[in-house]
Design an enzyme around this catalytic site. Structure first.
Site, PDB file in Angstrom:
ATOM      1  N   GLU A 198       0.807  -1.225   0.000  1.00  0.00           N
ATOM      2  CA  GLU A 198       0.000   0.000   0.000  1.00  0.00           C
ATOM      3  C   GLU A 198       0.834   1.266   0.000  1.00  0.00           C
ATOM      4  O   GLU A 198       0.474   2.236  -0.625  1.00  0.00           O
ATOM      5  CB  GLU A 198      -0.935   0.000   1.218  1.00  0.00           C
ATOM      6  CG  GLU A 198      -2.288  -0.567   0.891  1.00  0.00           C
ATOM      7  CD  GLU A 198      -3.368   0.174   1.645  1.00  0.00           C
ATOM      8  OE1 GLU A 198      -4.347   0.574   1.017  1.00  0.00           O
ATOM      9  OE2 GLU A 198      -3.216   0.369   2.873  1.00  0.00           O
ATOM     10  N   ASP A 199       1.925   1.231   0.741  1.00  0.00           N
ATOM     11  CA  ASP A 199       2.646   2.475   0.994  1.00  0.00           C
ATOM     12  C   ASP A 199       3.941   2.656   0.214  1.00  0.00           C
ATOM     13  O   ASP A 199       4.628   3.645   0.379  1.00  0.00           O
ATOM     14  CB  ASP A 199       2.960   2.596   2.499  1.00  0.00           C
ATOM     15  CG  ASP A 199       1.692   2.652   3.326  1.00  0.00           C
ATOM     16  OD1 ASP A 199       0.616   2.858   2.719  1.00  0.00           O
ATOM     17  OD2 ASP A 199       1.759   2.499   4.548  1.00  0.00           O
TER      18      ASP A 199
END
Ligand code: MN
Length: 568
Positions: A68-69
């Site tokens: 996600e990051d």
């Protein structure tokens, strides 16, 4: 084993590879606390290792924020680490989408839905473990976030994560999460409590330390060598809730600090209980046998409160080492045990197996409900394992969770939100993709409804909707539409109302008059009103001029008192 040791022992292992990749992917990123971002996934991996989970869980825990990051996608994780790890990471990401906004008085069911969904979504229990480890570390570093965020996350932790941990029997984690959330949710009370309790704790520990040698000697005389006699201080958060029930009077809390005895066998637990009661008289009604009748979340132990020297009440807990581990780590300990026993089985089948095993819990629950010596609040908190087989849980754009029957569609979802949303829905997006209205929703789907003002439901919807709520609304809306169509249609007939004195030949005179106007009669009714019946005639015309001529003619018929008309 610590993470450091693990990396040293298996430098080419799964965990080490995940570590290397995550470290690289998060390079240069900082957390709100200012420390390197990688500290977070590292801490999560460390916790999972501490819970003795398998390498796949630890690796997925270390990788959990990568997809996600960072620039690295799930596809890349899959190609580097395989299906299992990417499945776990993806599961954690999905759970992360759920946001809880409490806490109104009517939010109990909202929270309950969220907890259920959390479990239903996570197909594999390891996903829950990773998410819990993630939350634990986030709570430990919460001070770095802005105040509103702190409060939201603390509330979510208190109302969702900690109860889930409790249900899974992870008492230690559950208590830690409640404690971590407490100062953010009740800052004033937290200050008061810490000040008030500090001395009380110290005093209690000193007192118990005086009892320990006496107890040890008595056990020894009966040939029992305990594995441990120690104390455990009641957690701040649970102490606070208990104090509220006791007028904030701390002297009424007998288990402020409890003594805990760990022995080898179940038999010894009961023997020890006898020895304790021989030393100090038990307080009636305070003996709890959670070995014969475990708590719904699987907790097992013997509890008793005795009257110690100086007339002070002391709570003592007796259990075996195995019970102790299971009490502290609950399903994680159980999971580990099953996984070892079932070497070669997939972790996912083990998770199903573990849940099956927990079915007995429901039985117990019913049984214990009759058992008076149990605090009912505890039961509400306690676990209720059902398998959500016929329910799905989907998320609104606001992050709320909607509970729907299996097979439900966007239309069911829309009507669940509001009847207007249902009536006006023209399309839906699920996880950011457009889908047809008859699309079957799955647990965890993020559903967004596209609306168009003054749109109406279609009869076709009745063929695929699953909820009776949707069916009812659609039928109502269709009926309404029908009625509107009928009433708003242009008139095709005239209805003439004639009131006249009853006499022979009246109906014939009326018919003749109408025929002379060349109208065809569609219907003729007489509403009898004694000597002055009202006659209603409908004719297939809307030509006002001709109608008015006819009306005049009718008015001149003998004995007619009144003639009126309207188009219908
Ligand atoms: Mn995280």
């Amino acid at each position: 084993m610590t993470l450091k040791e693990k990396l040293k022992n298996e430098p080419e292992g799964l965990v080490a590879r995940a570590y290397g990749l995550a470290q690289e992917a998060h390079a240069g990123q900082k957390r709100k606390t200012g420390e390197p971002y990688f500290n977070h996934p590292k801490a999560v991996g460390e916790t999972l290792l501490e819970w003795q989970l398998d390498d796949a869980s630890v690796a997925a825990g270390i990788l959990h924020d990568v997809a996600e990051d960072t620039a690295l996608g799930l596809t890349e994780i899959k190609s580097k680490f395989g299906e299992e790890i990417s499945f776990l990471v993806d599961g954690v990401t999905k759970l992360g989408r759920i946001k809880y906004r409490g806490s109104e008085p009517d939010d109990t069911s909202k929270a309950e839905n969220l907890r259920k969904m959390f479990l239903a979504l996570s197909e594999d229990l390891r996903v829950v473990f990773i998410k819990l480890a993630d939350r634990l570390h986030n709570m430990r570093t919460l001070q770095a976030l802005p105040k509103e965020k702190q409060e939201r996350i603390a509330r979510e932790t208190d109302e969702i994560y900690a109860p889930i941990a409790y249900r899974l029997g992870m008492q230690n984690l559950s208590g830690t999460l409640h404690d971590l959330a407490f100062p953010y949710l009740h800052p004033e009370e937290d200050k008061w409590l810490k000040k008030t309790v500090r001395d009380a704790y110290a005093e209690r520990e000193k007192y118990l330390a005086r009892l320990r040698p006496k107890l040890a000697a008595a056990l020894k005389a009966s040939g029992i060598t305990p594995k441990a006699i120690d104390f455990r201080a009641k957690r701040y958060s649970s102490l606070y809730h208990k104090l509220q029930r006791y007028n904030m009077d701390i002297s009424k809390i007998y288990d402020l600090v409890a003594m805990r005895i760990i022995v080898d066998t179940v038999q010894e637990c009961y023997t020890v209980l006898g020895i304790i009661h021989h030393l100090w008289p038990p307080l009636p009604g305070r003996i709890k046998d959670y070995i014969a009748m475990p708590k719904p979340n699987g907790y097992r132990s013997l509890h008793t409160t005795v009257i110690g020297p100086d007339e002070k009440y002391v709570e003592i807990q007796v259990r075996t080492q195995k019970m102790h581990e299971e009490n502290e780590n609950g399903i994680a300990a159980h999971w580990l045990y099953e996984q070892n026993k079932r070497a070669g089985h997939s972790a996912r089948s083990t998770w199903r197996r573990v849940l099956e095993d927990l079915k007995w819990v429901q039985q117990l629950r019913r049984w214990q409900e009759k058992y008076t010596d149990v605090n009912s609040e505890e039961f509400l908190q306690s676990m209720k394992v059902d398998f959500f087989k016929d329910r799905i849980f989907v998320i609104t754009p606001k992050g709320d969770v909607i509970d729907l029957p299996y097979g439900a569609t966007p239309v069911d979802f829309a009507y669940h939100i509001h009847s207007e949303v249902g009536d006006e829905c023209v399309g839906a997006r699920v996880n950011d993709e457009f889908v047809p209205l008859n699309h079957t929703l799955k647990s965890g789907d993020l559903v967004q409804i596209l609306l168009q003002k003054s749109k109406h439901p279609s009869e076709d919807w009745l063929k695929f909707v699953k909820t009776s709520l949707a069916k009812d609304h659609i039928r109502t809306a269709l009926r309404e539409k029908d009625r509107r169509l009928r009433t708003s249609a242009p008139p095709t007939r005239v209805e003439i109302r004639i009131v006249a004195k009853r006499r022979m030949g009246l109906l014939k005179d009326i018919s003749v008059a109408i025929n002379q106007s060349h109208f065809s009669i569609a219907s003729m009714n007489t509403v009898d009103q004694g000597n002055f019946p009202a006659i209603k005639v409908q004719c297939d015309t809307t030509d006002k001029k001709k109608i008015e001529k006819l009306v005049l003619k009718l008015k001149h018929l003998p004995d007619v008192r009144e003639v009126s008309y309207q188009l219908v």
